[in-house]
Design a protein around this motif. Sequence first.
Motif, mmCIF file in Angstrom:
data_model
loop_
_atom_site.group_PDB
_atom_site.id
_atom_site.type_symbol
_atom_site.label_atom_id
_atom_site.label_comp_id
_atom_site.label_asym_id
_atom_site.label_seq_id
_atom_site.Cartn_x
_atom_site.Cartn_y
_atom_site.Cartn_z
ATOM 1 N N LEU A 40 1.020 -1.293 0.019
ATOM 2 C CA LEU A 40 0.092 0.053 0.131
ATOM 3 C C LEU A 40 0.929 1.249 -0.034
ATOM 4 O O LEU A 40 0.493 2.286 -0.637
ATOM 5 C CB LEU A 40 -0.889 0.083 1.237
ATOM 6 C CG LEU A 40 -2.042 -1.041 1.276
ATOM 7 C CD1 LEU A 40 -2.703 -0.901 2.441
ATOM 8 C CD2 LEU A 40 -2.943 -0.787 -0.137
ATOM 9 N N PHE A 41 1.947 1.135 0.758
ATOM 10 C CA PHE A 41 2.677 2.351 0.687
ATOM 11 C C PHE A 41 3.608 2.817 -0.564
ATOM 12 O O PHE A 41 3.454 3.854 -1.180
ATOM 13 C CB PHE A 41 3.907 2.006 1.721
ATOM 14 C CG PHE A 41 3.757 2.843 3.212
ATOM 15 C CD1 PHE A 41 3.195 4.003 3.083
ATOM 16 C CD2 PHE A 41 4.122 1.997 4.257
ATOM 17 C CE1 PHE A 41 3.037 4.778 4.402
ATOM 18 C CE2 PHE A 41 3.842 2.611 5.498
ATOM 19 C CZ PHE A 41 3.188 3.988 5.722
ATOM 20 N N SER A 42 3.666 1.628 -1.435
ATOM 21 C CA SER A 42 4.502 1.784 -2.522
ATOM 22 C C SER A 42 3.528 2.194 -3.642
ATOM 23 O O SER A 42 4.042 2.772 -4.763
ATOM 24 C CB SER A 42 4.914 0.414 -2.861
ATOM 25 O OG SER A 42 3.866 -0.514 -3.249
ATOM 26 N N MET A 43 2.123 2.035 -3.559
ATOM 27 C CA MET A 43 1.351 2.567 -4.277
ATOM 28 C C MET A 43 1.064 4.005 -4.590
ATOM 29 O O MET A 43 0.599 4.646 -5.573
ATOM 30 C CB MET A 43 -0.211 2.039 -4.143
ATOM 31 C CG MET A 43 -0.218 0.543 -4.351
ATOM 32 S SD MET A 43 0.083 -0.009 -6.126
ATOM 33 C CE MET A 43 1.849 -0.697 -5.843
ATOM 34 N N LYS A 44 1.755 4.705 -3.507
ATOM 35 C CA LYS A 44 1.609 6.278 -3.573
ATOM 36 C C LYS A 44 2.325 7.107 -4.885
ATOM 37 O O LYS A 44 1.788 7.669 -5.263
ATOM 38 C CB LYS A 44 2.589 6.745 -2.236
ATOM 39 C CG LYS A 44 2.695 8.187 -2.299
ATOM 40 C CD LYS A 44 4.022 8.558 -1.253
ATOM 41 C CE LYS A 44 5.207 8.342 -1.994
ATOM 42 N NZ LYS A 44 6.526 8.750 -1.285
ATOM 43 N N ARG A 67 -3.683 15.092 0.577
ATOM 44 C CA ARG A 67 -3.538 13.823 1.220
ATOM 45 C C ARG A 67 -3.304 14.088 2.871
ATOM 46 O O ARG A 67 -3.931 13.265 3.597
ATOM 47 C CB ARG A 67 -2.011 13.452 0.596
ATOM 48 C CG ARG A 67 -1.451 12.238 1.413
ATOM 49 C CD ARG A 67 0.064 12.179 1.080
ATOM 50 N NE ARG A 67 0.539 10.987 1.829
ATOM 51 C CZ ARG A 67 1.793 10.558 1.801
ATOM 52 N NH1 ARG A 67 2.810 11.416 1.738
ATOM 53 N NH2 ARG A 67 2.217 9.453 2.138
ATOM 54 N N ARG A 126 10.656 4.816 -6.959
ATOM 55 C CA ARG A 126 10.622 3.789 -5.745
ATOM 56 C C ARG A 126 12.121 3.252 -5.567
ATOM 57 O O ARG A 126 12.350 2.825 -4.278
ATOM 58 C CB ARG A 126 9.475 2.660 -6.050
ATOM 59 C CG ARG A 126 9.258 1.920 -5.014
ATOM 60 C CD ARG A 126 9.156 2.397 -3.480
ATOM 61 N NE ARG A 126 8.114 3.390 -3.614
ATOM 62 C CZ ARG A 126 7.782 3.965 -2.635
ATOM 63 N NH1 ARG A 126 8.161 3.750 -1.447
ATOM 64 N NH2 ARG A 126 6.942 4.969 -2.426
ATOM 65 N N LEU A 254 -5.282 8.204 -1.715
ATOM 66 C CA LEU A 254 -3.880 8.287 -1.338
ATOM 67 C C LEU A 254 -3.836 8.345 0.176
ATOM 68 O O LEU A 254 -2.802 8.072 1.025
ATOM 69 C CB LEU A 254 -3.259 9.589 -2.103
ATOM 70 C CG LEU A 254 -1.961 10.047 -1.718
ATOM 71 C CD1 LEU A 254 -0.963 8.860 -2.393
ATOM 72 C CD2 LEU A 254 -1.626 11.272 -2.675
ATOM 73 N N CYS A 258 -2.785 4.855 1.245
ATOM 74 C CA CYS A 258 -1.467 4.749 0.874
ATOM 75 C C CYS A 258 -0.637 5.695 2.052
ATOM 76 O O CYS A 258 0.393 6.027 2.100
ATOM 77 C CB CYS A 258 -0.965 5.389 -0.249
ATOM 78 S SG CYS A 258 -1.914 4.365 -1.642
ATOM 79 N N THR A 259 -1.436 5.901 3.259
ATOM 80 C CA THR A 259 -0.891 6.981 4.331
ATOM 81 C C THR A 259 -1.397 6.117 5.696
ATOM 82 O O THR A 259 -0.577 5.682 6.233
ATOM 83 C CB THR A 259 -1.369 8.121 4.120
ATOM 84 O OG1 THR A 259 -1.031 8.902 3.000
ATOM 85 C CG2 THR A 259 -0.443 8.955 5.146
ATOM 86 N N PRO A 262 -1.661 1.929 5.840
ATOM 87 C CA PRO A 262 -0.500 1.171 6.061
ATOM 88 C C PRO A 262 0.419 1.767 7.188
ATOM 89 O O PRO A 262 1.068 0.833 7.599
ATOM 90 C CB PRO A 262 0.468 1.507 4.690
ATOM 91 C CG PRO A 262 -0.489 2.709 4.289
ATOM 92 C CD PRO A 262 -1.753 2.622 4.694
ATOM 93 N N THR A 289 5.404 -1.579 -6.953
ATOM 94 C CA THR A 289 5.484 -0.382 -7.982
ATOM 95 C C THR A 289 5.463 -0.802 -9.390
ATOM 96 O O THR A 289 4.949 -0.222 -10.264
ATOM 97 C CB THR A 289 6.346 0.598 -7.413
ATOM 98 O OG1 THR A 289 6.220 0.844 -5.919
ATOM 99 C CG2 THR A 289 6.248 2.005 -8.292
#
Length: 335
Positions: A40-44, A67, A126, A254, A258-259, A262, A289
């Motif tokens: 999930l973090f990497s999808m940022k 965000r 990434r 996001l 993604c914040t 996670p 990613t």
Amino acid sequence: MKSNFREVQSEAALGDAALASAETRVDGVGIALGITGAVLFSMKAVLVKMAYGVVPDLPAVTLMVLRMGLSFPVYVAILLIARRAGEGRIGWRETSAAMLAGMLAYYVCTFLDFQGLKHITAQLERLLLFTYPAFVVIFGALFFGGRITKGGLASVALAYSGLAVVFVGGDITQSDNLWLGVGLVLLCAALFALFQLIAKGFVDRIGARVFTCLAMIGAATALMVHFLIASGGPSGMIEALRLPRELWAIAVVLALFCTLVPSFFINMAIGRIGAQLVAILGMVGPLATIIAAIVVLGEPFGLWDAVGTLITLSGIALYTRLGQKKPNKANPRQT
């Protein structure tokens, strides 16, 4: 008597089996949380690139406000709950210092990262960010009394040799302003490494939950001041937030997925399986990613990109493995 003894033995065996099964379930949950949090973090990066696709001239600070604004109230609520429970009782001086540290990581670093993503692919961003352990080694030796070992140097050299392969023969470096984007993201990685070294002392004193909330509040404060100045006042802020619904939808995802989500998943995983294993599981982030950038954004990814990425990930894995061998007296569960 023998019958009773056998019954006791049987019950003990069942109890041991149940305990082992429970531990296995806990470990499985911890691993799942760690992997999910990393993905999930990497999808940022992918979502930021999607946002720029909707509004190409979107200022980075506006996207950051969206965000942070959507996730900020939750962090405030968690801080109030933690304080009411007696966690993190510190004075204004330490509180201010924690907020300043948060400004460095979640305001300055995020701004550099979002700006860099305007110029380079999500995959390269990434990969560059994932080399921050190299800066941890360097800054730790220069400013925090650490030492650079031969293994540390070898892992850093391996990680950056992989990046060299990507730059020489890869496709993910296609960009009109490649070096500007690379410079911004590398500076972000360096400053985030410095933040991690600073943050350790705060986490030891006040706990990860309180420190994270204070850091986020500090970052949000700086961000709102920046946004207020950049937009020309309250009326300008309102005008700047009149954005397409599609962009608002991206901002919600996001902020939440993604914040917020996670960050809690990673903390829960650390509590179950330890920080070192969570760091190793984090290596699925760049891979996620890459897949998402290819499928969703249509970014290129060739053979040399794959080779360079594999080498870089191997370098980071070596660094993490070497760090895992160091005993952690503060938390014996982190093995």
